[in-house]
Structure formats: C-alpha cells, structure tokens
Scaffold this motif. Structure first.
Motif, PDB file in Angstrom:
ATOM      1  N   ASP A  20       0.846  -1.188   0.000  1.00  0.00           N
ATOM      2  CA  ASP A  20       0.000   0.000   0.000  1.00  0.00           C
ATOM      3  C   ASP A  20       0.894   1.255   0.000  1.00  0.00           C
ATOM      4  N   PHE A  21       0.685   2.176  -0.956  1.00  0.00           N
ATOM      5  CA  PHE A  21       1.514   3.389  -1.004  1.00  0.00           C
ATOM      6  C   PHE A  21       1.410   4.178   0.307  1.00  0.00           C
ATOM      7  N   ALA A  22       0.251   4.046   0.981  1.00  0.00           N
ATOM      8  CA  ALA A  22       0.049   4.813   2.206  1.00  0.00           C
ATOM      9  C   ALA A  22       0.984   4.361   3.332  1.00  0.00           C
ATOM     10  N   LEU A  32      -3.848   8.708 -10.667  1.00  0.00           N
ATOM     11  CA  LEU A  32      -3.248   7.990 -11.799  1.00  0.00           C
ATOM     12  C   LEU A  32      -3.692   6.536 -11.854  1.00  0.00           C
ATOM     13  N   GLY A  33      -4.399   6.112 -10.797  1.00  0.00           N
ATOM     14  CA  GLY A  33      -4.870   4.722 -10.783  1.00  0.00           C
ATOM     15  C   GLY A  33      -3.821   3.744 -10.288  1.00  0.00           C
ATOM     16  N   TYR A  34      -2.762   4.246  -9.640  1.00  0.00           N
ATOM     17  CA  TYR A  34      -1.754   3.358  -9.054  1.00  0.00           C
ATOM     18  C   TYR A  34      -2.285   2.935  -7.690  1.00  0.00           C
ATOM     19  N   GLN A  35      -2.965   1.785  -7.654  1.00  0.00           N
ATOM     20  CA  GLN A  35      -3.639   1.408  -6.410  1.00  0.00           C
ATOM     21  C   GLN A  35      -2.692   0.787  -5.394  1.00  0.00           C
ATOM     22  N   SER A  36      -1.746  -0.015  -5.890  1.00  0.00           N
ATOM     23  CA  SER A  36      -0.787  -0.590  -4.949  1.00  0.00           C
ATOM     24  C   SER A  36       0.579  -0.633  -5.622  1.00  0.00           C
ATOM     25  N   MET A  37       1.606  -0.848  -4.803  1.00  0.00           N
ATOM     26  CA  MET A  37       2.962  -0.849  -5.351  1.00  0.00           C
ATOM     27  C   MET A  37       3.224  -2.114  -6.161  1.00  0.00           C
ATOM     28  N   THR A  38       3.987  -1.977  -7.222  1.00  0.00           N
ATOM     29  CA  THR A  38       4.452  -3.172  -7.949  1.00  0.00           C
ATOM     30  C   THR A  38       5.579  -3.783  -7.108  1.00  0.00           C
ATOM     31  N   PRO A  39       5.980  -5.047  -7.379  1.00  0.00           N
ATOM     32  CA  PRO A  39       7.028  -5.665  -6.555  1.00  0.00           C
ATOM     33  C   PRO A  39       8.317  -4.833  -6.464  1.00  0.00           C
ATOM     34  N   ILE A  40       8.760  -4.241  -7.577  1.00  0.00           N
ATOM     35  CA  ILE A  40      10.022  -3.484  -7.487  1.00  0.00           C
ATOM     36  C   ILE A  40       9.822  -2.212  -6.665  1.00  0.00           C
ATOM     37  N   GLN A  41       8.640  -1.624  -6.724  1.00  0.00           N
ATOM     38  CA  GLN A  41       8.371  -0.435  -5.907  1.00  0.00           C
ATOM     39  C   GLN A  41       8.340  -0.805  -4.423  1.00  0.00           C
ATOM     40  N   ALA A  42       7.697  -1.943  -4.106  1.00  0.00           N
ATOM     41  CA  ALA A  42       7.603  -2.361  -2.705  1.00  0.00           C
ATOM     42  C   ALA A  42       8.986  -2.702  -2.145  1.00  0.00           C
ATOM     43  N   ALA A  80      15.528  -4.467 -12.316  1.00  0.00           N
ATOM     44  CA  ALA A  80      14.148  -4.281 -12.758  1.00  0.00           C
ATOM     45  C   ALA A  80      14.092  -4.133 -14.252  1.00  0.00           C
ATOM     46  N   GLN A  81      13.051  -4.666 -14.822  1.00  0.00           N
ATOM     47  CA  GLN A  81      12.860  -4.595 -16.273  1.00  0.00           C
ATOM     48  C   GLN A  81      11.885  -3.473 -16.620  1.00  0.00           C
ATOM     49  N   THR A  82      11.844  -3.148 -17.905  1.00  0.00           N
ATOM     50  CA  THR A  82      10.820  -2.240 -18.400  1.00  0.00           C
ATOM     51  C   THR A  82       9.454  -2.869 -18.130  1.00  0.00           C
ATOM     52  N   GLY A  83       8.509  -2.075 -17.692  1.00  0.00           N
ATOM     53  CA  GLY A  83       7.174  -2.617 -17.433  1.00  0.00           C
ATOM     54  C   GLY A  83       6.972  -3.000 -15.976  1.00  0.00           C
ATOM     55  N   SER A  84       8.068  -2.910 -15.182  1.00  0.00           N
ATOM     56  CA  SER A  84       7.970  -3.320 -13.775  1.00  0.00           C
ATOM     57  C   SER A  84       7.480  -2.190 -12.881  1.00  0.00           C
ATOM     58  N   GLY A  85       7.428  -0.977 -13.410  1.00  0.00           N
ATOM     59  CA  GLY A  85       7.084   0.184 -12.581  1.00  0.00           C
ATOM     60  C   GLY A  85       8.328   0.819 -11.983  1.00  0.00           C
ATOM     61  N   LYS A  86       9.506   0.542 -12.601  1.00  0.00           N
ATOM     62  CA  LYS A  86      10.766   1.044 -12.045  1.00  0.00           C
ATOM     63  C   LYS A  86      10.853   2.568 -12.112  1.00  0.00           C
ATOM     64  N   THR A  87      10.270   3.153 -13.157  1.00  0.00           N
ATOM     65  CA  THR A  87      10.391   4.601 -13.298  1.00  0.00           C
ATOM     66  C   THR A  87       9.720   5.312 -12.125  1.00  0.00           C
ATOM     67  N   ALA A  88       8.517   4.860 -11.787  1.00  0.00           N
ATOM     68  CA  ALA A  88       7.827   5.494 -10.649  1.00  0.00           C
ATOM     69  C   ALA A  88       8.625   5.254  -9.373  1.00  0.00           C
ATOM     70  N   ALA A  89       9.316   4.107  -9.268  1.00  0.00           N
ATOM     71  CA  ALA A  89      10.093   3.819  -8.060  1.00  0.00           C
ATOM     72  C   ALA A  89      11.155   4.900  -7.853  1.00  0.00           C
ATOM     73  N   ARG A 110       6.883  13.997 -14.645  1.00  0.00           N
ATOM     74  CA  ARG A 110       5.925  15.123 -14.680  1.00  0.00           C
ATOM     75  C   ARG A 110       4.561  14.688 -14.165  1.00  0.00           C
ATOM     76  N   ARG A 111       4.143  13.465 -14.562  1.00  0.00           N
ATOM     77  CA  ARG A 111       2.836  12.973 -14.092  1.00  0.00           C
ATOM     78  C   ARG A 111       2.818  12.862 -12.570  1.00  0.00           C
ATOM     79  N   LEU A 112       3.880  12.284 -12.023  1.00  0.00           N
ATOM     80  CA  LEU A 112       3.909  12.065 -10.576  1.00  0.00           C
ATOM     81  C   LEU A 112       4.068  13.372  -9.813  1.00  0.00           C
ATOM     82  N   LEU A 170      12.268   1.069 -27.170  1.00  0.00           N
ATOM     83  CA  LEU A 170      10.869   1.371 -27.441  1.00  0.00           C
ATOM     84  C   LEU A 170      10.024   0.676 -26.380  1.00  0.00           C
ATOM     85  N   ASP A 171       9.206   1.432 -25.701  1.00  0.00           N
ATOM     86  CA  ASP A 171       8.388   0.808 -24.665  1.00  0.00           C
ATOM     87  C   ASP A 171       6.929   0.995 -25.020  1.00  0.00           C
ATOM     88  N   VAL A 172       6.363  -0.024 -25.638  1.00  0.00           N
ATOM     89  CA  VAL A 172       4.957   0.079 -25.979  1.00  0.00           C
ATOM     90  C   VAL A 172       4.241  -0.946 -25.115  1.00  0.00           C
TER      91      VAL A 172
HETATM   92  P1  AMP Z   1       7.937   1.282 -16.184  1.00  0.00           P
HETATM   93  O1  AMP Z   1       8.419  -0.077 -15.799  1.00  0.00           O
HETATM   94  O2  AMP Z   1       8.487   2.334 -15.297  1.00  0.00           O
HETATM   95  O3  AMP Z   1       8.169   1.562 -17.630  1.00  0.00           O
HETATM   96  O4  AMP Z   1       6.342   1.332 -15.913  1.00  0.00           O
HETATM   97  C1  AMP Z   1       5.410   0.590 -16.628  1.00  0.00           C
HETATM   98  C2  AMP Z   1       4.014   1.179 -16.564  1.00  0.00           C
HETATM   99  O5  AMP Z   1       3.399   0.912 -15.308  1.00  0.00           O
HETATM  100  C3  AMP Z   1       3.945   2.685 -16.738  1.00  0.00           C
HETATM  101  O6  AMP Z   1       2.963   2.943 -17.703  1.00  0.00           O
HETATM  102  C4  AMP Z   1       3.527   3.229 -15.387  1.00  0.00           C
HETATM  103  O7  AMP Z   1       2.760   4.389 -15.541  1.00  0.00           O
HETATM  104  C5  AMP Z   1       2.738   2.091 -14.794  1.00  0.00           C
HETATM  105  N1  AMP Z   1       2.840   1.984 -13.320  1.00  0.00           N
HETATM  106  C6  AMP Z   1       3.929   2.228 -12.556  1.00  0.00           C
HETATM  107  N2  AMP Z   1       3.647   1.987 -11.246  1.00  0.00           N
HETATM  108  C7  AMP Z   1       2.377   1.565 -11.178  1.00  0.00           C
HETATM  109  C8  AMP Z   1       1.511   1.151 -10.104  1.00  0.00           C
HETATM  110  N3  AMP Z   1       1.940   1.094  -8.837  1.00  0.00           N
HETATM  111  N4  AMP Z   1       0.262   0.788 -10.413  1.00  0.00           N
HETATM  112  C9  AMP Z   1      -0.160   0.819 -11.712  1.00  0.00           C
HETATM  113  N5  AMP Z   1       0.583   1.203 -12.764  1.00  0.00           N
HETATM  114  C10 AMP Z   1       1.845   1.565 -12.511  1.00  0.00           C
END
Ligand code: AMP
Length: 473
Positions: free
Chosen positions: A15-17, A32-42, A58-67, A103-105, A316-318
């Motif tokens: 939980d981000f809280a 942004l709809g980030y309800q809970s942390m991804t494993p790399i964020q936690a 961490a790989q692309t798609g893991s949520g590493k950028t937000a971390a 910028r989003r965060l 490229l991250d699609v």
């Molecule tokens: P990244 O691995 O940083 O490229 O992130 C992959 C995607 O996951 C991006 O589109 C993020 O906006 C989204 N994302 C990151 N953290 C979360 C989260 N906790 N919940 C939902 N989506 C997320």
C-alpha cells in the motif's frame, strides 16, 4: 534427510500509504490509478525514501520509473532553483518516457521544472531552457556531459543521481561518459542504479559510484506471460505477402513486424500499404522528428503495424502489443526471446507469429534449443481473411504547429475540438504536446473535417496550422 523448515518471508506491504509520502503525492497516485505498489516499488521505495543507495534489478514494465521518480521527488525542494536530480538514460525515447512519468507524478507541484537533455536535438533550445532553471534533468550521458563542459549545467546542488537501464548504457559504450558526469556530482548524494541484468561492468560501476548500496530485486511482474507462438514455413517469394495474410487473419490491434534489415522494412511497408494496411517503418535512417512522429502515431492508435529492425526498436516501450511478427528469423536466439517478450505483458495473452524459410531452419533450431522445446508449425492455408476490409487504424493523427513553447496544454486542444467545434470526447484520442508541436489522435471518420475546422479556430487564443498526418511526409 529432512530439510529444516525455512522461516516464512515476511510480505512487503504494497500500500503506497505505508510509505512516508506527502498527502498530495498519495492523491496523485490515486488519481493515476496506481492502487498498490508493484514488486520493485515495494522492494525499493522504503530504503530509497530513507536515502539509501540502491542497486535495483528491474525490467521495463515493472514500474521502475515510478520507483526512482518518487524517491527523487521526495528529496526535492521546489523553492530552490537548481538541478537537484539527474537521471541518466541510454536513449532519447527512454528519457522522454522518464520525463513524462516524473511530470505525471509531480503534477500536484506547480512550479517544478523537469528538463530533457538528449542528443539529436539542437543545443540552442536546451541552453535557453536551462537558463530558466530546472529542478530535475533527464538525459543521455553524452549530451549531459556536453552541457557540463559548456558550463550550462551545474550539478553542485544535486541530491539524487539515477542511472536507468545501466546495463544498456554500458552496452552502448557510455562507461567513461558516466564516470565523467559522476565526478561533477557532490559526494553527498543518493545514487540509485537500475539495471535489468548484471554484466561485470555493472559491479565495477557500482563499486565506483555507490556508497554501501542495498541490492533489491523483484520478480518480473508478468513472468512468463502466456505467449502463443505459431510458425509458418514460407518461400522468399511468399514472405512479405504472408505478413499481410497474418494481419488479415489475426487482426491484431497493434503489432510490431521485425525484419533483419532496413531494406526489408522498406519493402514490407510498401507491400502492406499496397494491401491497404496502415503500416509505418521505424529504422535508423529516420531523423529524430520522423521517428517521434512514427512513435506517437503507433502509441495513439493511428497505426496498427510498426515495421522495425531490432536496432530501431531498442528502447521502445509500448505497453501490450497484441502481436509480434517475426518476418525474418533472427540469427541470435536471445534476440528472438527479446522480440516476442514485447507481447503478452501485464497479464494479457500474447501472440508471436513467425515466418521461416528452409534456409533459416538452422536458426529455428537454435531458438528451439534456447527455449527448450520444439516450435509448432502451422499451415499457410489456415490464414483466411476475417473481419471486413483491410486492417485500418481506428484513429488518425493531426499535427498542430505549436507546443509547450506556445504554452499549449492537452486541455486546450481537447477544448477546441469539443467545446468549440462540438466533437464528442470519444472522437478524440491521445494528445501529445511536445516542445514545438502537438499531436492529437481523432476518430478516422472526422479527421479531414476536424483538421480543416481547427485551421479556422483558435487554440489558446492563437491560430495554429493543422495538418493530417498520412504517410511519412
Ligand atoms: P515502467 O516499468 O516504469 O516503464 O512502468 C510501466 C508502466 O506501469 C507505466 O505505464 C507506469 O505508468 C505504470 N505503473 C507504474 N507503477 C504503477 C503502479 N503502482 N500501479 C499501476 N501502474 C503503474
């Protein structure tokens, strides 16, 4: 022999809280709809928010950028105008994506400036932007070094240094550039190193620039996603035409067709266009503006098929491709795994369609060896067109001359199209505002009309030139 029972691994709260984040940041995450942390964020956020240096796998798609973005934003003082965070990335595309995510965060914070400094873009604009001060810089090592040498960028107030995709930066020969940049950072700083793999160079780099780092890893989110692989044997004469048949049969909403050469890409785009399929090529000969346009159009659903070489598709991250098509079989089996890993993400089913000629059977054998299983062959006869007509994108992109420099925001464009011209919200898709230009996806049926009407309306109180992006013009 009996094994001694292992103590249970305590689950990390997701939980981000549970993190020491401001209420404004928590509200942004919820929006942004980030309800809970991804494993790399936690795994990484609790120590990172305490100021620890990290090596994070961490790989692309893991949520590493937000971390790392949340970690660096927490350290920032928006009232102090000076570069307090620097993120080094291997490619311009990645730097753009990282900038967007930061910028989003940070959207709750009004006066936070995030600047991207990459090669392939004139220095002049970057110099002017830097003169106005920035809190966060995201860039590629070479260009960041240029600015340090010119004195247009100073890092003496730096609090957080991030190396994103460090393994790829080393692959691309950036070791010395990174070392040079790091020498100009204050020793009292936090350093976060993110990398998908651990070649020797990473340990060497980490030993030089991190202090007492903690290593964190997290299982990939979409481990071994369900990818259905189908193989078809073709002759050279059949190969390109068969790609059109695959698309007409499976009708994937978005796909990348990988070719081994640029020439093959160009030929395939020509064949697909002749069949009425909206395909765009992504290859090394495009200039930066053309490349940006292709990527914007692919991401905003105005192009269902991207035809690319492996080199061009790097970085490229699609999110979530419906299908990957291997037009040519790659000589390197690992590249094959990498290509097909772009589909079947985030819990969705993936589809990998592969063409191979008799000459390529040796390559197919190497892929079988690496995957530890035989590939499955399907008859070309199964490819019958489904649905009606050629595979057209649902949206078309309009290009507006004017962007962030003219203070255009996505809301201004949406307002012009809906409030002023009376289109519905559903007829308008993704809006990308770049520095000098804006791209907006609109429903195919209204594209021409919307472009000509926008040409006679004002956006943000000003007339703007609008054109429909058809082929790469
Ligand atoms: P990244 O691995 O940083 O490229 O992130 C992959 C995607 O996951 C991006 O589109 C993020 O906006 C989204 N994302 C990151 N953290 C979360 C989260 N906790 N919940 C939902 N989506 C997320």
């Amino acid at each position: 022999m009996t094994e001694s029972p292992r103590p249970p691994v305590p689950a990390q709260p997701t939980d981000f809280a549970s993190l020491p984040l401001s209420p404004a940041t928590l509200a942004t995450l919820a929006r942004l709809g980030y309800q809970s942390m991804t494993p790399i964020q936690a795994a990484s956020l609790p120590p990172a928010l305490l100021g620890r240096d990290l090596i994070a796998q961490a790989q692309t798609g893991s949520g590493k950028t937000a971390a790392f973005a949340l970690a660096l934003l927490t350290q920032l003082n928006p009232r102090h105008f000076g570069v307090q965070s620097l993120v080094l990335c291997p490619t311009r595309e990645l730097a753009d994506q990282v900038t967007t995510e930061i910028r989003r965060l940070a959207s709750a914070e009004d006066n936070l400036k995030v600047v991207t400094l990459c090669g392939g873009v004139p220095l002049r604009g970057q110099l002017a932007t830097l003169e106005h001060g920035a809190h966060v810089v995201v860039g590629t090592p070479g260009r960041v070094m240029d600015h340090l040498e010119r004195g247009s960028l100073r890092l003496d107030a730096l609090r957080t240094l991030v190396l994103d995709e460090a393994d790829r930066m080393l692959d691309m020969g950036f070791f010395d550039d990174i070392a040079t940049v790091v020498r100009q950072c204050p020793p009292q700083r936090q350093t976060l190193l993110f990398s998908a793999t651990y070649p020797d160079g990473i340990a060497q780099l980490a030993a030089r620039i991190l202090r007492d780092p903690l290593t964190v890893t997290a299982a990939p989110v979409q481990q071994g996603g369900r990818i259905e692989e189908r193989w078809y044997e073709v002759t050279e004469a059949q190969r390109l035409h068969t790609v059109g048949r695959l698309l007409a049969h499976f009708r994937p909403a978005s796909s990348i067709a990988f070719c081994n050469t640029k020439a093959q890409c160009a030929d395939l785009v020509a064949v697909l266009r002749a069949q009425g399929i909206d395909a765009l090529a992504l290859h090394g000969d495009l200039d930066q503006r053309e490349r940006d346009q292709v990527l914007v159009r692919f991401a905003n659903r105005s192009c269902p098929v991207l035809v690319a070489t492996d080199v061009a598709a790097r970085g490229l991250d699609v999110a979530n491709l419906a299908a990957v098509i291997n037009v040519d079989t790659t000589a390197d089996a690992e590249v094959h795994i990498h290509r097909i890993g772009r589909t079947g993400r985030a819990g969705e089913d993936g589809l990998a369609l592969n063409l191979a000629s008799l000459d390529e059977m040796g390559r197919v054998g190497r892929i079988e060896q690496l995957q530890g299983k035989e590939v499955r062959w399907y008859p070309l006869d199964e490819l019958t067109p489904t649905g009606s007509g050629p595979l057209l994108a649902p949206m078309v992109t309009l290009h507006l001359q004017g962007g962030r420099k003219e203070k255009i925001r996505p809301g201004d464009v949406l307002g012009a199209l809906t409030a002023d011209l009376g289109y519905t919200r559903e007829q308008v898709g993704k809006i990308n505002v770049n520095e000098w230009s804006t791209y907006v996806a609109v429903d195919r049926a209204i594209a021409e009309q919307a472009a000509s009407r926008l040409n006679h309306t004002k956006v943000k109180g000003k007339s703007v030139k609008v054109r429909v992006l058809t082929d790469l013009a």
